[in-house]
Scaffold this motif. Structure first.
Motif: not given
Length: 277
Positions: A2-31
């Motif tokens: 999970x990464x702290x973020x800001x939307x284009x509307x300047x509101x707080x958000x959290x970006x979620x990523x997933x990895x099976x090997x902790x090397x390659x990460x895939x963006x899975x969406x905003x929480x």
């Protein structure tokens, strides 16, 4: 991840990523947050927004009240307007409790501030299995004007490691390392335990000329920092009871029941000397 973020509307958000090997990460969406069955936390909002969210932690913890495992999301929403004794500092830190399914967080208990003191931000939670160890930054963003900067070349500090447990949707924090049975002035610095009853004032640092005092009144624990530029006060709802204060140099941490307060104290806020204790 999970990464702290800001939307284009300047509101707080959290970006979620997933990895099976902790090397390659895939963006899975905003929480996203489902508050359909959420009970309120100890703060006014179920999920406060603000203009930016920083330093999220997502950890699974055992609730010792019902024996069930929950997900605990700790994050720092910036730009919240003060509401009574809540959101008093310029930058906040707190947590919500629930269960994560995919990129949806089903909230069971809304936002509660993690520390009610003057300086606490960006904590890191390390899992110990059912519980966690928490270490926070005893400082705030863009507040670097401490007397130590010019006099000693450093600024801010870290809190003591705190053993953190979940009880009925509320995080309880106590110092990780055992404290002495009696007050002392070595090792941890100064350690004092006292009972704070209704309308009773306790001087926690320097009884002769208090720089920090606390008292209980109208169902709240209040802590006041005495500065040359004027006093500052923080408060939190609680019943009368035992408090533990640990003072180490300029750092003071107060623990009482289910919450903690972190405070920086300097002998002379504008004229720091290395003789301060």
């Amino acid at each position: 991840m999970v990464l702290g973020a800001q939307t284009t509307e300047e509101s707080g958000a959290i970006a979620v990523y997933h990895s099976d090997d902790l090397k390659s990460w895939e963006f899975t969406g905003v929480l996203e947050f489902d508050v359909t069955n959420a009970q309120p936390g100890l703060s006014p909002d179920l999920v406060p927004r603000g203009y930016m969210w920083e330093c999220p932690n997502l950890i699974s913890m055992l609730d010792h009240s019902d024996g069930r495992t929950y997900d605990v999301l700790v994050y720092c929403p910036q730009g919240l307007a003060q509401q009574d004794e809540h959101y008093v500092s310029s930058d906040q830190c707190g947590y919500i409790v629930g269960r994560l399914e995919g990129s949806t967080f089903h909230v069971t208990r809304g936002f509660t501030e993690l520390d009610y003191g003057f300086e606490f931000y960006a904590p890191q939670l390390l899992s110990t299995g059912d519980d966690a160890i928490t270490i926070g930054w005893m400082g705030l963003p863009a507040q670097d004007d401490n007397p130590t900067v010019d006099a000693e070349g450093w600024v801010h500090a870290l809190t003591l490691p705190r053993r953190t447990t979940l009880h009925n949707g509320v995080l309880h924090q106590v110092p990780l390392f055992p404290l002495p049975d009696k007050p002392q002035t070595q090792g941890f610095g100064a350690v004092a335990t006292a009972t704070c009853e209704h309308d009773e004032t306790l001087s926690l640092v320097d009884a002769a000329t208090p720089r920090l005092s606390t008292w209980h009144a109208e169902g709240k624990l209040l802590i006041r920092r005495h500065l040359p530029t004027g006093d500052e006060t923080r408060s939190v709802v609680c019943a009368p009871g035992e408090i533990t204060a640990i003072a180490d140099g300029c750092a003071v941490e107060v623990f009482s029941q289910s919450f903690a307060l972190s405070v920086q104290i300097f002998e002379e806020w504008q004229n720091w000397t290395t003789e301060t204790t």
